[in-house]
Design an enzyme around this catalytic site. Structure first.
Site, PDB file in Angstrom:
ATOM      1  CB  THR A 112       1.868   1.073   3.095  1.00 38.87           C
ATOM      2  OG1 THR A 112       2.046   1.534   1.751  1.00 38.87           O
ATOM      3  CG2 THR A 112       0.972   2.012   3.855  1.00 38.87           C
ATOM      4  CB  SER A 114       1.480  -1.044  -1.499  1.00 38.55           C
ATOM      5  OG  SER A 114       0.744  -0.192  -0.641  1.00 38.55           O
ATOM      6  CB  CYS A 115       1.910   3.789  -1.387  1.00 41.43           C
ATOM      7  SG  CYS A 115       1.561   4.276   0.314  1.00 41.43           S
ATOM      8  N   GLY A 116       4.907   3.088   0.148  1.00 40.85           N
ATOM      9  CA  GLY A 116       6.035   3.758   0.779  1.00 40.85           C
ATOM     10  C   GLY A 116       5.582   4.869   1.697  1.00 40.85           C
ATOM     11  CB  CYS A 118       1.456   7.678   3.034  1.00 40.55           C
ATOM     12  SG  CYS A 118       1.616   6.390   1.800  1.00 40.55           S
TER      13      CYS A 118
END
Length: 282
Positions: A112, A114-116, A118
């Protein structure tokens, strides 16, 4: 590719005055990366430099080591039920003999903005084995003054940010401070992949004499991407994570955080930075 930005109507309120106007926003769309025809990952990204993004991602995943491993990259036609090409599906074909990781449902990666990264099956799976040790010989030497000058130079090169205010950026500098390349994306991990992918396409890996500067924080994922590309110095304008510091210490990566003005924190690899005299005086 003309979808880097999009226009949307916005209601603007300033000092109690309400008006309507169009606003320029950074585009965000999903991109599926296929490896030899098999789905591997989906990332939320800003369209543009898609082939470089896919190549850089595969460097960080330990699939590609250089352009000799790459046969071609294509947008997949018929990506929709109607047979249209959305330019959101990229298939990377490797040359025969390149070792391909086991692509299973457990191994598929979703990223994503935002969090990269996952969804990997375990933390061990995240620790991809580096093809090149961070072993710059002779060691890269960077002064604090040179590092302090880099964020302003990165900001000056952010063309899309000036129009939207909504993009991260990553840049490669030489050890003398020359700006080598800069990429923008809604995800900072994508911006780094675009840099590394361009370097692979140009036959420049490993980036053993380069400094990587990222806007925002330095996560474990960004530290790993630096290590996988052979980059010896990673600097960020915000904080690193504890796992990023641990990885930097394990691999010999120089990690700098809170790079703002003349201030910075060196979390690992201080031998590449002229800090010993200042530390001794303190």
């Amino acid at each position: 590719m003309g979808r880097v930005t999009e226009r949307r109507k916005v209601i603007r309120i300033r000092d109690g005055v309400v008006s309507s106007r169009p606003d320029t926003l950074v585009a965000e769309e999903p991109m599926e990366i296929r490896l030899n025809g098999k789905p591997l990952a989906i990332t939320m990204r800003t369209p543009g430099d898609d082939f470089a993004l896919a190549a850089g991602f595969l460097v960080s995943e330990g699939v590609l080591a250089g352009r000799q491993d790459l046969q071609n990259m294509v947008y997949c036609a018929g990506a929709t039920a109607e047979g249209a090409n959305t330019y959101n599906v990229v298939d990377v074909k490797t040359v025969p003999g390149v070792v391909i990781p086991d692509i299973t449902l457990e191994r598929n990666v979703y990223t994503t903005s935002s969090c990269g990264l996952c969804g990997k099956a375990s933390l061990d799976a995240v620790r991809t084995t580096a093809r090149w040790p961070v072993a710059d010989t002779p060691p890269v030497q960077v002064s604090p003054e040179l590092l302090a000058s880099l964020p302003d130079r990165l900001r000056a090169a952010q063309r899309v940010f000036d129009r939207t205010g909504g993009l991260h950026a990553a840049a490669l500098f030489s050890e003398e401070g020359e700006l080598l390349d800069v990429r923008e994306d809604v995800g900072r991990h994508n911006a780094v992949d675009k840099l590394v992918g361009r370097a692979l396409q140009n036959g420049e890996l490993p980036l053993s004499r380069a400094i990587l500067l990222v806007s925002g924080r330095a996560s474990f994922e960004l530290a790993q991407k630096a290590v996988m590309a052979g980059i010896p110095v990673l600097a960020a304008v915000s904080a690193p994570s504890s796992l990023a510091v641990d990885l930097a210490a394990e691999t010999g990566l120089t990690l700098v955080g809170f790079l703002r003005g003349s201030s910075m924190n060196v979390y690992a690899g201080e031998d590449r930075i002229a800090v010993r005299a200042a530390a001794a005086q303190g």
